[in-house]
Design a protein around this motif. Structure first.
Motif, PDB file in Angstrom:
ATOM      1  N   ARG A  69       0.821  -1.210   0.000  1.00 14.30           N
ATOM      2  CA  ARG A  69       0.000   0.000   0.000  1.00 14.30           C
ATOM      3  C   ARG A  69       0.853   1.258   0.000  1.00 14.30           C
ATOM      4  O   ARG A  69       1.849   1.338   0.724  1.00 14.30           O
ATOM      5  CB  ARG A  69      -0.886   0.030   1.254  1.00 14.30           C
ATOM      6  N   LEU A  70       0.450   2.221  -0.813  1.00 12.86           N
ATOM      7  CA  LEU A  70       1.021   3.560  -0.765  1.00 12.86           C
ATOM      8  C   LEU A  70      -0.060   4.463  -0.192  1.00 12.86           C
ATOM      9  O   LEU A  70      -1.141   4.588  -0.780  1.00 12.86           O
ATOM     10  CB  LEU A  70       1.442   4.024  -2.160  1.00 12.86           C
ATOM     11  N   VAL A  71       0.209   5.061   0.950  1.00 17.12           N
ATOM     12  CA  VAL A  71      -0.790   5.856   1.666  1.00 17.12           C
ATOM     13  C   VAL A  71      -0.387   7.323   1.632  1.00 17.12           C
ATOM     14  O   VAL A  71       0.753   7.679   1.961  1.00 17.12           O
ATOM     15  CB  VAL A  71      -0.919   5.381   3.131  1.00 17.12           C
ATOM     16  N   ILE A  92       2.822   6.789 -10.747  1.00 11.62           N
ATOM     17  CA  ILE A  92       3.055   5.494 -10.103  1.00 11.62           C
ATOM     18  C   ILE A  92       1.958   4.517 -10.504  1.00 11.62           C
ATOM     19  O   ILE A  92       2.215   3.348 -10.805  1.00 11.62           O
ATOM     20  CB  ILE A  92       3.093   5.664  -8.566  1.00 11.62           C
ATOM     21  N   GLN A  93       0.719   5.012 -10.508  1.00 15.26           N
ATOM     22  CA  GLN A  93      -0.419   4.193 -10.916  1.00 15.26           C
ATOM     23  C   GLN A  93      -0.195   3.617 -12.318  1.00 15.26           C
ATOM     24  O   GLN A  93      -0.386   2.419 -12.553  1.00 15.26           O
ATOM     25  CB  GLN A  93      -1.696   5.042 -10.920  1.00 15.26           C
ATOM     26  N   ILE A 174       4.566  10.278   1.352  1.00 11.08           N
ATOM     27  CA  ILE A 174       3.887   9.062   0.891  1.00 11.08           C
ATOM     28  C   ILE A 174       4.422   7.915   1.747  1.00 11.08           C
ATOM     29  O   ILE A 174       5.634   7.779   1.933  1.00 11.08           O
ATOM     30  CB  ILE A 174       4.177   8.793  -0.594  1.00 11.08           C
ATOM     31  N   LEU A 175       3.525   7.120   2.294  1.00 10.94           N
ATOM     32  CA  LEU A 175       3.905   6.044   3.197  1.00 10.94           C
ATOM     33  C   LEU A 175       3.839   4.704   2.471  1.00 10.94           C
ATOM     34  O   LEU A 175       2.895   4.445   1.722  1.00 10.94           O
ATOM     35  CB  LEU A 175       2.958   6.017   4.404  1.00 10.94           C
ATOM     36  N   HIS A 198      11.437   5.287  -8.636  1.00 10.80           N
ATOM     37  CA  HIS A 198      12.038   4.943  -7.341  1.00 10.80           C
ATOM     38  C   HIS A 198      11.028   4.235  -6.447  1.00 10.80           C
ATOM     39  O   HIS A 198      11.326   3.199  -5.846  1.00 10.80           O
ATOM     40  CB  HIS A 198      12.539   6.222  -6.657  1.00 10.80           C
ATOM     41  N   ILE A 199       9.824   4.777  -6.377  1.00 11.79           N
ATOM     42  CA  ILE A 199       8.795   4.193  -5.521  1.00 11.79           C
ATOM     43  C   ILE A 199       8.291   2.873  -6.101  1.00 11.79           C
ATOM     44  O   ILE A 199       8.091   1.897  -5.367  1.00 11.79           O
ATOM     45  CB  ILE A 199       7.636   5.190  -5.330  1.00 11.79           C
ATOM     46  N   VAL A 200       8.093   2.833  -7.399  1.00 18.71           N
ATOM     47  CA  VAL A 200       7.613   1.598  -8.044  1.00 18.71           C
ATOM     48  C   VAL A 200       8.601   0.463  -7.809  1.00 18.71           C
ATOM     49  O   VAL A 200       8.197  -0.683  -7.561  1.00 18.71           O
ATOM     50  CB  VAL A 200       7.385   1.821  -9.549  1.00 18.71           C
ATOM     51  N   LYS A 201       9.878   0.756  -7.853  1.00 17.51           N
ATOM     52  CA  LYS A 201      10.891  -0.270  -7.616  1.00 17.51           C
ATOM     53  C   LYS A 201      10.706  -0.882  -6.229  1.00 17.51           C
ATOM     54  O   LYS A 201      10.793  -2.095  -6.051  1.00 17.51           O
ATOM     55  CB  LYS A 201      12.281   0.336  -7.752  1.00 17.51           C
TER      56      LYS A 201
END
Length: 210
Positions: A69-71, A92-93, A174-175, A198-201
């Protein structure tokens, strides 16, 4: 000087918190042989919640078990950081859709801290700007009682302060929560160097059970 501190105390406090977080993460990297994934060491259990989606359906943290989850705590009337961060979430989506992870192994949660003004209709219009509903369970906008949401944000480590003009000052982070409900990372969404890749990785890493 006193006037400067009074006007900017919140920004200074957030900066201090982010510097402490960065220092902590850097320490983890150095003390663990600089392995990149050490950044994702479990920090604590993410707080549980029970909120409503834009169709009035109750959504709980248990519904998210098994997914990364990305919150993100935000509000649609935000005059500065929320819009560009929501755009980042839309990127990211798109990347998670390309990897067939969105909805099945990963989900984005945007939780409003301003439920009085952010009605379901307002948030649907806001979400449509980012095509947030193409995948069931992909990007979900959530609402709840103001005090309840603010307490949830606090439990996540996000500061939220209601200003006299009705707007909100809040940590722009973003958590990242793993499939078992463990909080793994805070991303400073105001950092211009932070990008979707970076986040997707990290989401991909956690989706594999790392």
């Amino acid at each position: 000087m006193g006037t400067f501190l009074e006007k900017n105390w919140f920004k200074l406090a957030i900066a201090a918190i982010l510097i402490a977080m960065i220092a902590s993460f850097a320490y983890k990297l150095v003390s663990n042989g600089s392995k990149p994934d050490e950044r994702l060491t479990a920090m604590k259990a993410a707080p549980s919640f029970q909120l409503q989606d834009l169709d009035g359906k109750t959504v709980t943290s248990k519904d998210m078990e098994g997914k990364v989850r990305l919150v993100y705590f935000f509000y649609s009337f935000c005059p500065d950081v929320c819009l560009p961060t929501s755009f980042l979430l839309s990127q990211i989506q798109d990347e998670l859709k390309k990897k067939d992870l969105l909805g099945s192994k990963a989900e984005i949660l945007s939780i409003t801290v301003d439920p009085v003004r952010d009605t379901a209709e307002v948030l649907k219009a806001f979400g449509n700007r980012f095509e947030s509903k193409p995948v069931p369970g992909g990007w979900t906008f959530l609402r709840g009682e103001e005090a309840k949401v603010h307490k949830l944000a606090e439990d996540f480590g996000i500061m939220v302060i209601k200003e006299k003009d009705g707007n909100f000052s809040h940590s722009n982070a973003i958590l990242l929560v793993d499939p078992k409900g463990q909080l793994r990372n805070y991303y400073d969404a105001s950092n211009p160097e932070l990008d979707a890749a970076h986040i997707v990785k990290d989401v991909v890493t956690l989706s594999k059970g790392k």
